[in-house]
Design a protein around this motif. Sequence first.
Motif, PDB file in Angstrom:
ATOM      1  N   SER A 218       0.847  -1.189   0.000  1.00 45.49           N
ATOM      2  CA  SER A 218       0.000   0.000   0.000  1.00 45.49           C
ATOM      3  C   SER A 218       0.882   1.239   0.000  1.00 45.49           C
ATOM      4  CB  SER A 218      -0.956  -0.014   1.207  1.00 45.49           C
ATOM      5  OG  SER A 218      -2.023   0.881   0.988  1.00 45.49           O
ATOM      6  N   GLY A 219       0.248   2.412   0.153  1.00 41.49           N
ATOM      7  CA  GLY A 219       0.974   3.658  -0.042  1.00 41.49           C
ATOM      8  C   GLY A 219       1.399   4.389   1.204  1.00 41.49           C
TER       9      GLY A 219
ATOM     10  N   ALA B 201     -10.622  -0.987  -0.820  1.00 43.55           N
ATOM     11  CA  ALA B 201     -11.401  -1.233   0.389  1.00 43.55           C
ATOM     12  C   ALA B 201     -12.519  -0.221   0.571  1.00 43.55           C
ATOM     13  CB  ALA B 201     -10.485  -1.212   1.616  1.00 43.55           C
ATOM     14  N   GLU B 202     -12.269   1.020   0.192  1.00 49.70           N
ATOM     15  CA  GLU B 202     -13.270   2.081   0.282  1.00 49.70           C
ATOM     16  C   GLU B 202     -12.765   3.255  -0.538  1.00 49.70           C
ATOM     17  OE1 GLU B 202     -15.903   3.786   3.898  1.00 49.70           O
ATOM     18  OE2 GLU B 202     -13.780   4.327   4.030  1.00 49.70           O
ATOM     19  N   ALA B 203     -13.603   3.795  -1.401  1.00 53.22           N
ATOM     20  CA  ALA B 203     -13.160   4.910  -2.233  1.00 53.22           C
ATOM     21  C   ALA B 203     -14.362   5.662  -2.773  1.00 53.22           C
ATOM     22  CB  ALA B 203     -12.294   4.416  -3.404  1.00 53.22           C
ATOM     23  N   ALA B 204     -14.251   6.978  -2.775  1.00 54.36           N
ATOM     24  CA  ALA B 204     -15.280   7.818  -3.379  1.00 54.36           C
ATOM     25  C   ALA B 204     -15.106   7.804  -4.891  1.00 54.36           C
ATOM     26  CB  ALA B 204     -15.181   9.241  -2.831  1.00 54.36           C
ATOM     27  N   VAL B 205     -16.034   8.442  -5.597  1.00 55.43           N
ATOM     28  CA  VAL B 205     -15.963   8.462  -7.054  1.00 55.43           C
ATOM     29  C   VAL B 205     -14.685   9.158  -7.527  1.00 55.43           C
ATOM     30  CG1 VAL B 205     -17.077   9.341  -9.148  1.00 55.43           C
ATOM     31  CG2 VAL B 205     -18.456   8.322  -7.327  1.00 55.43           C
ATOM     32  N   ARG B 206     -14.311  10.253  -6.856  1.00 55.08           N
ATOM     33  CA  ARG B 206     -13.057  10.936  -7.161  1.00 55.08           C
ATOM     34  C   ARG B 206     -12.055  10.551  -6.072  1.00 55.08           C
ATOM     35  NH1 ARG B 206     -12.894  14.967 -10.793  1.00 55.08           N
ATOM     36  NH2 ARG B 206     -11.194  15.976  -9.662  1.00 55.08           N
ATOM     37  N   SER B 207     -11.244   9.574  -6.370  1.00 52.99           N
ATOM     38  CA  SER B 207     -10.296   9.066  -5.383  1.00 52.99           C
ATOM     39  C   SER B 207      -9.000   8.672  -6.075  1.00 52.99           C
ATOM     40  CB  SER B 207     -10.895   7.846  -4.668  1.00 52.99           C
ATOM     41  OG  SER B 207      -9.926   7.195  -3.871  1.00 52.99           O
ATOM     42  N   GLY B 208      -7.880   8.942  -5.407  1.00 53.70           N
ATOM     43  CA  GLY B 208      -6.585   8.538  -5.947  1.00 53.70           C
ATOM     44  C   GLY B 208      -6.465   7.033  -6.072  1.00 53.70           C
ATOM     45  N   ALA B 209      -7.237   6.306  -5.255  1.00 57.29           N
ATOM     46  CA  ALA B 209      -7.198   4.851  -5.318  1.00 57.29           C
ATOM     47  C   ALA B 209      -7.644   4.356  -6.688  1.00 57.29           C
ATOM     48  CB  ALA B 209      -8.078   4.255  -4.224  1.00 57.29           C
ATOM     49  N   LEU B 210      -8.549   5.067  -7.325  1.00 61.98           N
ATOM     50  CA  LEU B 210      -9.030   4.653  -8.640  1.00 61.98           C
ATOM     51  C   LEU B 210      -7.948   4.858  -9.695  1.00 61.98           C
ATOM     52  CD1 LEU B 210     -12.727   5.918  -8.564  1.00 61.98           C
ATOM     53  CD2 LEU B 210     -11.721   3.785  -7.719  1.00 61.98           C
ATOM     54  N   ASN B 211      -7.012   5.757  -9.437  1.00 60.10           N
ATOM     55  CA  ASN B 211      -5.857   5.904 -10.319  1.00 60.10           C
ATOM     56  C   ASN B 211      -5.001   4.640 -10.278  1.00 60.10           C
ATOM     57  OD1 ASN B 211      -2.680   6.980 -10.184  1.00 60.10           O
ATOM     58  ND2 ASN B 211      -3.860   7.797 -11.900  1.00 60.10           N
ATOM     59  N   THR B 212      -4.847   4.076  -9.088  1.00 58.08           N
ATOM     60  CA  THR B 212      -4.123   2.813  -8.954  1.00 58.08           C
ATOM     61  C   THR B 212      -4.846   1.705  -9.714  1.00 58.08           C
ATOM     62  OG1 THR B 212      -3.394   3.490  -6.753  1.00 58.08           O
ATOM     63  CG2 THR B 212      -3.149   1.159  -7.314  1.00 58.08           C
ATOM     64  N   VAL B 213      -6.168   1.702  -9.635  1.00 60.32           N
ATOM     65  CA  VAL B 213      -6.963   0.707 -10.359  1.00 60.32           C
ATOM     66  C   VAL B 213      -6.724   0.804 -11.860  1.00 60.32           C
ATOM     67  CG1 VAL B 213      -9.322   0.057 -10.997  1.00 60.32           C
ATOM     68  CG2 VAL B 213      -8.744   0.487  -8.613  1.00 60.32           C
ATOM     69  N   ASN B 214      -6.682   2.019 -12.390  1.00 62.98           N
ATOM     70  CA  ASN B 214      -6.451   2.189 -13.826  1.00 62.98           C
ATOM     71  C   ASN B 214      -5.095   1.629 -14.241  1.00 62.98           C
ATOM     72  OD1 ASN B 214      -8.936   3.427 -14.286  1.00 62.98           O
ATOM     73  ND2 ASN B 214      -8.145   5.469 -13.858  1.00 62.98           N
TER      74      ASN B 214
ATOM     75  N   ILE C  70       2.049   9.141  -9.770  1.00 62.11           N
ATOM     76  CA  ILE C  70       3.026   8.329 -10.498  1.00 62.11           C
ATOM     77  C   ILE C  70       3.392   7.072  -9.715  1.00 62.11           C
ATOM     78  CG2 ILE C  70       5.411   8.285 -11.332  1.00 62.11           C
ATOM     79  CD1 ILE C  70       5.040  11.285 -12.015  1.00 62.11           C
ATOM     80  N   ARG C  71       3.529   7.192  -8.394  1.00 64.54           N
ATOM     81  CA  ARG C  71       3.918   6.028  -7.608  1.00 64.54           C
ATOM     82  C   ARG C  71       2.837   4.955  -7.582  1.00 64.54           C
ATOM     83  NH1 ARG C  71       2.207   6.682  -1.879  1.00 64.54           N
ATOM     84  NH2 ARG C  71       0.013   7.144  -2.199  1.00 64.54           N
ATOM     85  N   ASN C  72       1.582   5.357  -7.893  1.00 64.46           N
ATOM     86  CA  ASN C  72       0.488   4.386  -7.865  1.00 64.46           C
ATOM     87  C   ASN C  72       0.705   3.240  -8.846  1.00 64.46           C
ATOM     88  OD1 ASN C  72      -0.861   5.764  -5.866  1.00 64.46           O
ATOM     89  ND2 ASN C  72      -2.260   6.823  -7.266  1.00 64.46           N
ATOM     90  N   ARG C  73       1.429   3.516  -9.941  1.00 62.30           N
ATOM     91  CA  ARG C  73       1.685   2.444 -10.907  1.00 62.30           C
ATOM     92  C   ARG C  73       2.570   1.360 -10.290  1.00 62.30           C
ATOM     93  NH1 ARG C  73       6.134   5.361 -11.418  1.00 62.30           N
ATOM     94  NH2 ARG C  73       7.920   4.585 -12.618  1.00 62.30           N
ATOM     95  N   LEU C  74       3.438   1.742  -9.334  1.00 66.35           N
ATOM     96  CA  LEU C  74       4.298   0.758  -8.670  1.00 66.35           C
ATOM     97  C   LEU C  74       3.468  -0.134  -7.752  1.00 66.35           C
ATOM     98  CD1 LEU C  74       7.422   2.902  -7.686  1.00 66.35           C
ATOM     99  CD2 LEU C  74       6.922   1.707  -9.829  1.00 66.35           C
ATOM    100  N   ILE C  75       2.510   0.467  -7.034  1.00 62.01           N
ATOM    101  CA  ILE C  75       1.635  -0.322  -6.168  1.00 62.01           C
ATOM    102  C   ILE C  75       0.904  -1.367  -6.996  1.00 62.01           C
ATOM    103  CG2 ILE C  75      -0.378  -0.221  -4.647  1.00 62.01           C
ATOM    104  CD1 ILE C  75       0.495   2.584  -3.816  1.00 62.01           C
ATOM    105  N   ALA C  76       0.409  -0.950  -8.157  1.00 68.17           N
ATOM    106  CA  ALA C  76      -0.326  -1.865  -9.031  1.00 68.17           C
ATOM    107  C   ALA C  76       0.589  -2.935  -9.614  1.00 68.17           C
ATOM    108  CB  ALA C  76      -1.001  -1.084 -10.156  1.00 68.17           C
TER     109      ALA C  76
END
Length: 395
Positions: free
Chosen positions: A173-174, A255-268, A240-246
């Motif tokens: 995780s981050g 686990a929990e995320a709103a419609v506008r969330s950085g977590a969804l960037n990791t999902v992409n 940018i670091r989210n790509r490493l998590i993925a």
Amino acid sequence: MTESSAAVPPSDEARLARAALMRAGESGDPLLGRLIEVCGPVEALAQIREGELTAEISRRLAHDRGRTLRDLQAKVTGWRTRLLAADPERDLLVGRERGARLVVPGDIEWPSQLDDLGAGRPTGLWVEGEADLRFSCLRSVAIVGARAATPYGVHVASEMGAELGQEGWTVVSGGAYGVDSAAHRGALTTEAPTVAVLACGTDYCYPSGHHDLFAVIRERGVLISESPPGAHPTRSRFLIRNRLIAALSRGTVVAEAAVRSGALNTVNHALALHRHIGAVPGPVTSESSAGCHALLRQGKAQCVTNAAEVLDLIGAIGADLAPEPKGTVIPLDSLSPEARAVLDAIPSRGPGAGPATIAVAAGIDIQTALSRLGALAAAGYVQHGRQGWRLRDRR
């Protein structure tokens, strides 16, 4: 000359060149990554220091990335300017003094799944901690979500992190507030390591309130970053670091995320890498879970509610299947169809009924009815009185 494969151990010169290049370009710069792919870190550094790429490499990079030669030269000039202030020898020295190591492609500790990022793979990773990064990430799950998590999100992330750790899986995780820290803390209750991917240098504590958490992660897992020592976090570095998590993990769980969330960037990023995606549903009235619900509705994620379902999604075929959820088993579940029919045919109120009446109501012959009545009586479900068979009071 093209850079050698990641299986070949890097030379000290190549490691030093990568440390310098990590100062020259921003993390995840695909153009810089492509330059390193084409000519290797040592030659890439030499050409940037000259302030001009060879004609052949310039044409190749301009063609690969769809840039004009003028745009490419502007990038090289920017890298060269930043190199003037770089001191890679000092970076390596500072890292060693605080127990950090620079892990680069070709090192035994390098996680090969990062190569899936292509030209966007890290030039190197600064690693602090007792665990082995590559080994830790062989069986790993990313848990991401809202920083402003609700008690529900914190509970889900913590429980899932602990359950995954108990099964020997590493949580990635981050290191942020909310879901990230809950997932790390859950994992730390087990013997499994946890990996925190930072958007700043590993020597810079962000958020500051996680000083103690990061200290424990160093002892039990690893902190990693592609930002050099002393680098402060920025919004772009978080994304940018989210790509490493993925890329480090076999799959990502939101686990929990709103419609506008950085977590969804990791999902992409995970979707682009063809990794599995799981989403935890929340209350339909909660905006904090709206992003999870959108992923499920769009078919981008599968519904997961516990670690067993996560491992069923991302684990080895046949080895990590989750058991199908079942209701509480009660004694009546073990009755045969005929016994159930007989039991249903016996009146619950008023006088009892005779075997013939029960047989007709149950749709079976008289002998089968008598046999099932005897078994039900022995089990304590029915009793025989003067007026016939009736249900036994089981209170």
